[in-house]
Design an enzyme around this catalytic site. Structure first.
Site, mmCIF file in Angstrom:
data_model
loop_
_atom_site.group_PDB
_atom_site.id
_atom_site.type_symbol
_atom_site.label_atom_id
_atom_site.label_comp_id
_atom_site.label_asym_id
_atom_site.label_seq_id
_atom_site.Cartn_x
_atom_site.Cartn_y
_atom_site.Cartn_z
ATOM 1 N N ARG A 75 0.729 -0.929 -0.177
ATOM 2 C CA ARG A 75 0.123 -0.044 -0.175
ATOM 3 C C ARG A 75 0.718 0.971 -0.602
ATOM 4 O O ARG A 75 -0.017 2.721 -0.333
ATOM 5 C CB ARG A 75 -1.024 0.206 1.219
ATOM 6 C CG ARG A 75 -2.166 -1.099 1.206
ATOM 7 C CD ARG A 75 -3.022 -0.612 2.073
ATOM 8 N NE ARG A 75 -1.907 -1.293 3.517
ATOM 9 C CZ ARG A 75 -2.865 -1.573 5.050
ATOM 10 N NH1 ARG A 75 -4.205 -1.160 5.161
ATOM 11 N NH2 ARG A 75 -2.118 -2.068 5.917
ATOM 12 N N LYS A 182 2.099 -20.036 6.421
ATOM 13 C CA LYS A 182 0.631 -20.607 7.541
ATOM 14 C C LYS A 182 0.380 -19.338 8.847
ATOM 15 O O LYS A 182 1.269 -18.914 8.420
ATOM 16 C CB LYS A 182 1.214 -21.643 8.537
ATOM 17 C CG LYS A 182 2.223 -21.192 9.191
ATOM 18 C CD LYS A 182 2.882 -22.060 10.549
ATOM 19 C CE LYS A 182 3.972 -21.970 11.736
ATOM 20 N NZ LYS A 182 3.366 -20.800 12.986
ATOM 21 N N HIS A 212 8.455 -23.379 7.305
ATOM 22 C CA HIS A 212 9.990 -23.089 7.674
ATOM 23 C C HIS A 212 10.407 -23.924 8.001
ATOM 24 O O HIS A 212 11.938 -24.441 7.933
ATOM 25 C CB HIS A 212 10.321 -21.510 7.533
ATOM 26 C CG HIS A 212 9.952 -21.794 9.405
ATOM 27 N ND1 HIS A 212 8.752 -21.560 9.805
ATOM 28 C CD2 HIS A 212 11.044 -21.403 10.638
ATOM 29 C CE1 HIS A 212 8.582 -20.915 11.477
ATOM 30 N NE2 HIS A 212 10.385 -21.320 11.694
ATOM 31 N N ASP A 269 -0.588 -22.809 16.368
ATOM 32 C CA ASP A 269 0.737 -21.707 15.840
ATOM 33 C C ASP A 269 1.706 -22.938 15.456
ATOM 34 O O ASP A 269 2.472 -23.229 14.570
ATOM 35 C CB ASP A 269 0.790 -20.752 16.914
ATOM 36 C CG ASP A 269 2.020 -20.452 16.129
ATOM 37 O OD1 ASP A 269 1.666 -19.445 14.937
ATOM 38 O OD2 ASP A 269 2.835 -19.761 16.902
ATOM 39 N N HIS A 274 4.539 -27.370 12.608
ATOM 40 C CA HIS A 274 6.126 -28.213 11.989
ATOM 41 C C HIS A 274 5.660 -29.073 13.290
ATOM 42 O O HIS A 274 6.832 -30.190 12.751
ATOM 43 C CB HIS A 274 6.777 -26.539 12.977
ATOM 44 C CG HIS A 274 7.063 -25.437 12.969
ATOM 45 N ND1 HIS A 274 6.534 -25.103 11.628
ATOM 46 C CD2 HIS A 274 6.865 -24.414 13.918
ATOM 47 C CE1 HIS A 274 6.639 -24.283 11.568
ATOM 48 N NE2 HIS A 274 5.853 -23.620 12.438
#
Length: 520
Positions: A75, A182, A212, A269, A274
């Site tokens: 933006r 994610k 990652h 999370d 993971h």
């Protein structure tokens, strides 16, 4: 005479290798062919701290084509020079390799910025014109990766705009790929809807979901450790393994992420992505070949066979950190963190017990835990073996010995540790635990690349073995959803002081089966 590099490979992916060498030799550097990348959300923390430094490091290592183009979309009303300056600051702050200005200058020649919002048709039409211009001036050959470094709520908007403007449509001799971060939804139903939205525009083989952790050297070393060595495979089963612990512990609190984290929590999370991916790599059978399709097939088999252990009241635990000490520093509790709802039931510590219903792992519990404000920052996988069925030594001589263990340290001290019993020097017989320790930093002189370096390069090369498929994502949510639903009906999580290793309920969860958590 030295031959020029040539492109090899099948389909639309290209890999640049020396034609005098075997093109299938995996030891050769993999160099991306003509291509460019568009980053949506380029002004965010992830792009500034990870993505832009990783792209520079790839260029600095000679792994990007000379004509590589980098386009930012956001933006801000930036010129090309403004964007170059922003990238340069990010590289100076976060690059792993040495800063070489001539390398950055060459990379900057292909940088452009397009200003706009995700609902702005004109901005995306301008972006399409920019890509066409770069195809002509930089030789990117119509090959573009679109990195969605934005919240999942915007995925649908961005991919629809890419579809409407024609940027998602590859020609016969080019490719278009989308890379998404994610979280992949907040439960199985939302993940399925997200997959449908993305796959409606991009076919599954053009979708690269970033986890990652899968780009870390030590995670990839799990496969080498298991399948390149005869030493471990005969013991890698329920006959010898008592249980497996997979831990991701952080010593930091929420910091400035309170708004993002509230409503997500440790399980969504970390565990859903993971830790379940680590579980799959540890538990999978050896693939027939190491192609992405075979690797994914074996991981999917494991995830399909994985389920929570019931009753969940005894096999799971969750908590919120309270004020305490992190080392020598006094820290506030979660409910005092700026921007966090003090009445929230979001957990900062999560632990669960899973079983894998297969012949190899039947009866072996897998304990997964993750938390913030724990004793130290560490991610590890501990394969804990059964005690010897018969000991000729007197019980008093082995009192200081615990079970044998193989510990894969993912971070920060990357390596592998073996714990076994050894006689203590002296005139008496006493057996005590000792460690045999392999460290990446000591065994290899070359510094490991950052995870995002490996994953970005893999996406450009169409090497998707380290990227979870939509089926893996949905299966992971199917494992976790029953636990999350149970917790949602239980009110506030248990408290645990910052700097400790979680709530008492987590220790009781292990104690019920006569086991204890490792204290790394």
């Amino acid at each position: 005479m030295v031959s020029s590099p040539v492109a090899t490979g099948s389909g639309n992916s290209e890999q640049w290798v020396n034609p005098l060498k075997d093109p299938h030799d995996k030891r050769l550097p993999r160099i991306a062919g003509p291509s460019g990348m568009v980053i949506f959300g380029v002004t965010g923390d992830l792009a500034r701290k990870k993505l832009l430094p990783a792209i520079y490091d790839l260029a600095n290592r000679g792994l990007l084509p000379a004509g590589f183009a980098l386009v930012g979309f956001g933006r801000r009303d930036w010129s090309k020079q403004d964007f170059e300056d922003y990238v340069h600051e990010a590289v100076l702050a976060g690059a792993r390799t040495d800063i070489r200005e001539h390398v950055f200058k060459r990379l900057a020649e292909g940088m452009h910025f397009v200003s706009g919002n995700f609902d702005d048709d004109q901005a995306f039409d301008t972006l399409a014109e920019t890509l066409a211009s770069l195809d002509a001036s930089r030789g990117t050959a119509g090959n573009w990766a679109f990195y969605l470094s934005v919240p999942p709520d915007f995925f649908d908007d961005v991919v629809n705009q890419l579809d409407r403007s024609g940027m998602a449509h590859a020609t016969q001799h080019s490719w278009r790929r989308v890379i998404i971060e994610k979280p992949f939804g907040h439960d199985q139903e939302s993940a399925r809807k997200l997959n449908v939205a993305v796959n409606r525009v991009f076919p599954e083989d053009s979708v690269f979901r970033i986890d990652h952790y899968l780009g870390k050297e030590t995670v990839q070393n799990i496969l080498a450790l298991r399948f390149a060595n005869q030493l471990f495979d005969p013991l890698w089963n329920a006959n010898f393994v008592d249980h497996v612990q997979i831990t991701m512990a952080e010593d930091i609190g929420l910091g400035g992420r309170a708004g993002y984290y509230d409503g997500i929590g440790a399980a969504r999370d970390v565990i859903q992505n993971h830790l379940l991916q680590l579980l799959a790599l540890v538990a999978m059978e050896e693939p027939i070949t190491y192609t992405p399709q075979e690797l994914r097939a074996e991981k999917i088999k494991v995830l399909r066979a994985t389920a929570p252990v019931y009753p969940l009241a005894k096999t799971t635990a969750r908590g919120q950190y309270t004020a305490g000490w992190q080392g020598s520093q006094a820290v506030v509790g979660l409910r005092e963190e700026e921007g966090f709802d003090p009445e929230s039931n979001t957990e900062t510590f999560a632990a669960c017990t899973l079983n894998i219903n297969s012949r190899r792992w039947a009866g072996v519990p897998f304990y997964l835990r993750s938390g913030k404000r724990l004793g130290r920052r560490v991610t590890e996988i501990a394969i804990v073996f059964k005690q010897a069925p018969h000991l000729t030594f007197a019980e008093s001589t082995t009192a200081a010995q615990g079970p044998n263990a193989l510990v894969i340290r993912v971070q920060p001290d990357e390596g592998v540790l073996m714990r076994f019993g050894s006689k203590v020097p002296g005139s008496t017989m006493e057996v005590r635990d000792v460690n045999m320790d392999f460290s990446y930093s000591e065994a290899f002189t070359e510094q490991s690349p950052e995870a995002y370096e490996r994953l970005i390069l893999d996406a450009l090369l169409d090497e998707n073995s380290l990227f979870p498929t939509n089926e893996e994502v949905e299966l992971s949510w199917a494992i976790l959803d029953p636990i999350l639903e149970y917790w949602a009906s239980r009110g506030r999580p248990d408290d645990y002081p910052a700097g400790t290793w979680g709530p008492e309920s987590a220790d009781k969860m292990m104690a019920r089966s006569g086991r204890t958590w490792r204290r790394p």
